[in-house]
Design a protein around this motif. Structure first.
Motif, PDB file in Angstrom:
ATOM      1  N   GLU A   1      29.014 -54.557   8.039  1.00  0.00           N
ATOM      2  CA  GLU A   1      27.569 -54.810   8.028  1.00  0.00           C
ATOM      3  C   GLU A   1      27.013 -54.746   6.611  1.00  0.00           C
ATOM      4  N   LYS A   2      27.425 -53.745   5.872  1.00  0.00           N
ATOM      5  CA  LYS A   2      26.915 -53.589   4.506  1.00  0.00           C
ATOM      6  C   LYS A   2      27.453 -54.672   3.573  1.00  0.00           C
ATOM      7  N   TYR A   3      28.701 -55.056   3.791  1.00  0.00           N
ATOM      8  CA  TYR A   3      29.267 -56.154   2.993  1.00  0.00           C
ATOM      9  C   TYR A   3      28.425 -57.418   3.170  1.00  0.00           C
ATOM     10  N   GLY A   4      27.988 -57.667   4.404  1.00  0.00           N
ATOM     11  CA  GLY A   4      27.182 -58.853   4.682  1.00  0.00           C
ATOM     12  C   GLY A   4      25.793 -58.804   4.079  1.00  0.00           C
ATOM     13  N   GLN A   5      25.274 -57.597   3.863  1.00  0.00           N
ATOM     14  CA  GLN A   5      23.892 -57.437   3.398  1.00  0.00           C
ATOM     15  C   GLN A   5      23.758 -57.327   1.878  1.00  0.00           C
ATOM     16  N   LEU A   6      24.817 -56.905   1.212  1.00  0.00           N
ATOM     17  CA  LEU A   6      24.705 -56.458  -0.176  1.00  0.00           C
ATOM     18  C   LEU A   6      25.402 -57.394  -1.157  1.00  0.00           C
ATOM     19  N   PRO A   7      25.122 -57.234  -2.466  1.00  0.00           N
ATOM     20  CA  PRO A   7      25.700 -58.126  -3.476  1.00  0.00           C
ATOM     21  C   PRO A   7      27.221 -58.167  -3.419  1.00  0.00           C
ATOM     22  N   LYS A   8      27.759 -59.340  -3.638  1.00  0.00           N
ATOM     23  CA  LYS A   8      29.214 -59.510  -3.580  1.00  0.00           C
ATOM     24  C   LYS A   8      29.904 -58.935  -4.820  1.00  0.00           C
ATOM     25  N   SER A   9      29.141 -58.482  -5.794  1.00  0.00           N
ATOM     26  CA  SER A   9      29.729 -57.828  -6.968  1.00  0.00           C
ATOM     27  C   SER A   9      30.158 -56.395  -6.683  1.00  0.00           C
ATOM     28  N   ILE A  10      29.773 -55.870  -5.522  1.00  0.00           N
ATOM     29  CA  ILE A  10      30.199 -54.522  -5.122  1.00  0.00           C
ATOM     30  C   ILE A  10      31.681 -54.564  -4.733  1.00  0.00           C
ATOM     31  N   ARG A  11      32.426 -53.532  -5.132  1.00  0.00           N
ATOM     32  CA  ARG A  11      33.823 -53.386  -4.735  1.00  0.00           C
ATOM     33  C   ARG A  11      33.874 -52.358  -3.607  1.00  0.00           C
ATOM     34  N   TRP A  12      34.298 -52.817  -2.432  1.00  0.00           N
ATOM     35  CA  TRP A  12      34.277 -51.968  -1.242  1.00  0.00           C
ATOM     36  C   TRP A  12      35.622 -51.286  -1.020  1.00  0.00           C
ATOM     37  N   HIS A  13      35.561 -49.996  -0.739  1.00  0.00           N
ATOM     38  CA  HIS A  13      36.742 -49.180  -0.484  1.00  0.00           C
ATOM     39  C   HIS A  13      36.698 -48.672   0.950  1.00  0.00           C
ATOM     40  N   GLN A  14      37.774 -48.887   1.692  1.00  0.00           N
ATOM     41  CA  GLN A  14      37.917 -48.310   3.031  1.00  0.00           C
ATOM     42  C   GLN A  14      38.572 -46.952   2.864  1.00  0.00           C
ATOM     43  N   ILE A  15      37.802 -45.884   3.054  1.00  0.00           N
ATOM     44  CA  ILE A  15      38.308 -44.555   2.735  1.00  0.00           C
ATOM     45  C   ILE A  15      38.617 -43.712   3.966  1.00  0.00           C
ATOM     46  N   GLY A  16      38.143 -44.126   5.138  1.00  0.00           N
ATOM     47  CA  GLY A  16      38.399 -43.344   6.343  1.00  0.00           C
ATOM     48  C   GLY A  16      39.675 -43.778   7.042  1.00  0.00           C
ATOM     49  N   HIS A  17      40.035 -43.046   8.080  1.00  0.00           N
ATOM     50  CA  HIS A  17      41.200 -43.404   8.880  1.00  0.00           C
ATOM     51  C   HIS A  17      41.026 -44.829   9.397  1.00  0.00           C
ATOM     52  N   LEU A  18      42.042 -45.650   9.213  1.00  0.00           N
ATOM     53  CA  LEU A  18      41.958 -47.069   9.560  1.00  0.00           C
ATOM     54  C   LEU A  18      42.835 -47.366  10.770  1.00  0.00           C
ATOM     55  N   GLN A  19      42.199 -47.813  11.838  1.00  0.00           N
ATOM     56  CA  GLN A  19      42.954 -48.206  13.034  1.00  0.00           C
ATOM     57  C   GLN A  19      43.617 -49.559  12.775  1.00  0.00           C
ATOM     58  N   LYS A  20      44.794 -49.719  13.315  1.00  0.00           N
ATOM     59  CA  LYS A  20      45.577 -50.933  13.049  1.00  0.00           C
ATOM     60  C   LYS A  20      44.842 -52.205  13.498  1.00  0.00           C
ATOM     61  N   ASN A  21      44.113 -52.115  14.607  1.00  0.00           N
ATOM     62  CA  ASN A  21      43.436 -53.313  15.123  1.00  0.00           C
ATOM     63  C   ASN A  21      42.153 -53.660  14.356  1.00  0.00           C
ATOM     64  N   LYS A  22      41.796 -52.850  13.365  1.00  0.00           N
ATOM     65  CA  LYS A  22      40.579 -53.120  12.589  1.00  0.00           C
ATOM     66  C   LYS A  22      40.886 -53.740  11.220  1.00  0.00           C
ATOM     67  N   VAL A  23      42.148 -53.788  10.843  1.00  0.00           N
ATOM     68  CA  VAL A  23      42.510 -54.299   9.509  1.00  0.00           C
ATOM     69  C   VAL A  23      42.013 -55.723   9.316  1.00  0.00           C
ATOM     70  N   LYS A  24      42.110 -56.540  10.358  1.00  0.00           N
ATOM     71  CA  LYS A  24      41.759 -57.959  10.241  1.00  0.00           C
ATOM     72  C   LYS A  24      40.299 -58.177   9.837  1.00  0.00           C
ATOM     73  N   TYR A  25      39.443 -57.224  10.152  1.00  0.00           N
ATOM     74  CA  TYR A  25      38.023 -57.400   9.854  1.00  0.00           C
ATOM     75  C   TYR A  25      37.691 -57.186   8.380  1.00  0.00           C
ATOM     76  N   ILE A  26      38.467 -56.340   7.719  1.00  0.00           N
ATOM     77  CA  ILE A  26      38.151 -56.042   6.312  1.00  0.00           C
ATOM     78  C   ILE A  26      39.071 -56.746   5.328  1.00  0.00           C
ATOM     79  N   ALA A  27      40.177 -57.282   5.835  1.00  0.00           N
ATOM     80  CA  ALA A  27      41.159 -57.931   4.951  1.00  0.00           C
ATOM     81  C   ALA A  27      40.575 -59.044   4.068  1.00  0.00           C
ATOM     82  N   PRO A  28      39.573 -59.806   4.539  1.00  0.00           N
ATOM     83  CA  PRO A  28      39.059 -60.878   3.695  1.00  0.00           C
ATOM     84  C   PRO A  28      38.322 -60.413   2.435  1.00  0.00           C
ATOM     85  N   PHE A  29      37.892 -59.143   2.400  1.00  0.00           N
ATOM     86  CA  PHE A  29      37.046 -58.759   1.269  1.00  0.00           C
ATOM     87  C   PHE A  29      37.305 -57.371   0.683  1.00  0.00           C
TER      88      PHE A  29
END
Length: 219
Positions: free
Chosen positions: A53-81
């Motif tokens: 949601e925040k990636y969609g709302q905010l400047p694309k110059s931000i570098r996003w870090h996934q820092i919490g526990h990542l479920q295997k079925n959720k990887v596909k949603y963040i892989a593009p960015f």
């Protein structure tokens, strides 16, 4: 404290060679955008839905870090960015990240999360398992994934000697294998213990409440 002041005050306590990840979970997009306008580039989120949601709302110059526990079925949603995934804690997750990197035609950078805390609730690899994954990578597996380094979270305790021992444990492993596997990042330390983490060799810290104040859990 105004965000500009809290960012400047925090940066004054962090050596220039240490990267600051502003942990923005549960904080509104407007605060992230404001802090970004003061020069902060790296922001960390725990939950995939909130990150998207925040990636969609905010400047694309931000570098996003996934820092919490990542479920295997959720990887596909963040892989593009996503810029960096901090919490790889299994071979199976690493295999899925490799597949998503191929699908999206972009390499994905990760850290291996090593369990250094004594709490059962903490996720993470053993040192042996981390070494196994690093060896697989060196042997040519996961060609579309860059294992940039290691991440560890200390026990939630007031015992500073215990925290120091846990950070030092991971730093020793990092130092031993850094050259062989081309490791660059040792991510340890949050708002309450980042100074101790830096003292123990961390070169990336994840700070939330010290920057943004207490989280609003109704957001």
């Amino acid at each position: 404290m105004p965000l500009k002041d809290s960012l400047q005050t925090t940066l004054q306590t962090i050596p220039s060679e240490v990267s600051l990840i502003a942990v923005s979970k549960m904080h509104p997009a407007r605060e992230i955008e404001e802090m970004h306008s003061y020069g902060q580039i790296d922001f960390g989120e725990n939950k995939v839905q909130e990150l998207m949601e925040k990636y969609g709302q905010l400047p694309k110059s931000i570098r996003w870090h996934q820092i919490g526990h990542l479920q295997k079925n959720k990887v596909k949603y963040i892989a593009p960015f996503v810029y960096l995934i901090h919490s790889v804690d299994s071979l199976e997750l690493l295999e899925i990240i490799e597949k998503e990197a191929i699908k999206n035609n972009r390499p994905l950078a990760v850290l291996l999360q090593v369990k250094i805390a004594q709490e059962e609730s903490k996720y993470g690899l053993t040192l042996g398992s981390a070494l196994e994954l690093l060896t697989f990578k060196k042997e040519g597996k996961f060609p579309h994934v860059a294992i940039k380094g290691l991440m560890g979270m200390a026990s939630f305790t007031d015992n500073k000697e215990q925290i120091k021992a846990e950070f030092s444990y991971l730093h020793k492993f990092y130092e031993t294998h850094q050259k062989e596997f081309g490791l660059e990042i040792l991510s340890m330390g949050m708002s309450d213990d980042y100074l101790l983490a830096i003292e123990c060799g961390s070169n990336m810290v994840r700070i939330g409440s010290k920057l943004f104040g207490k989280r609003n859990y109704t957001v």
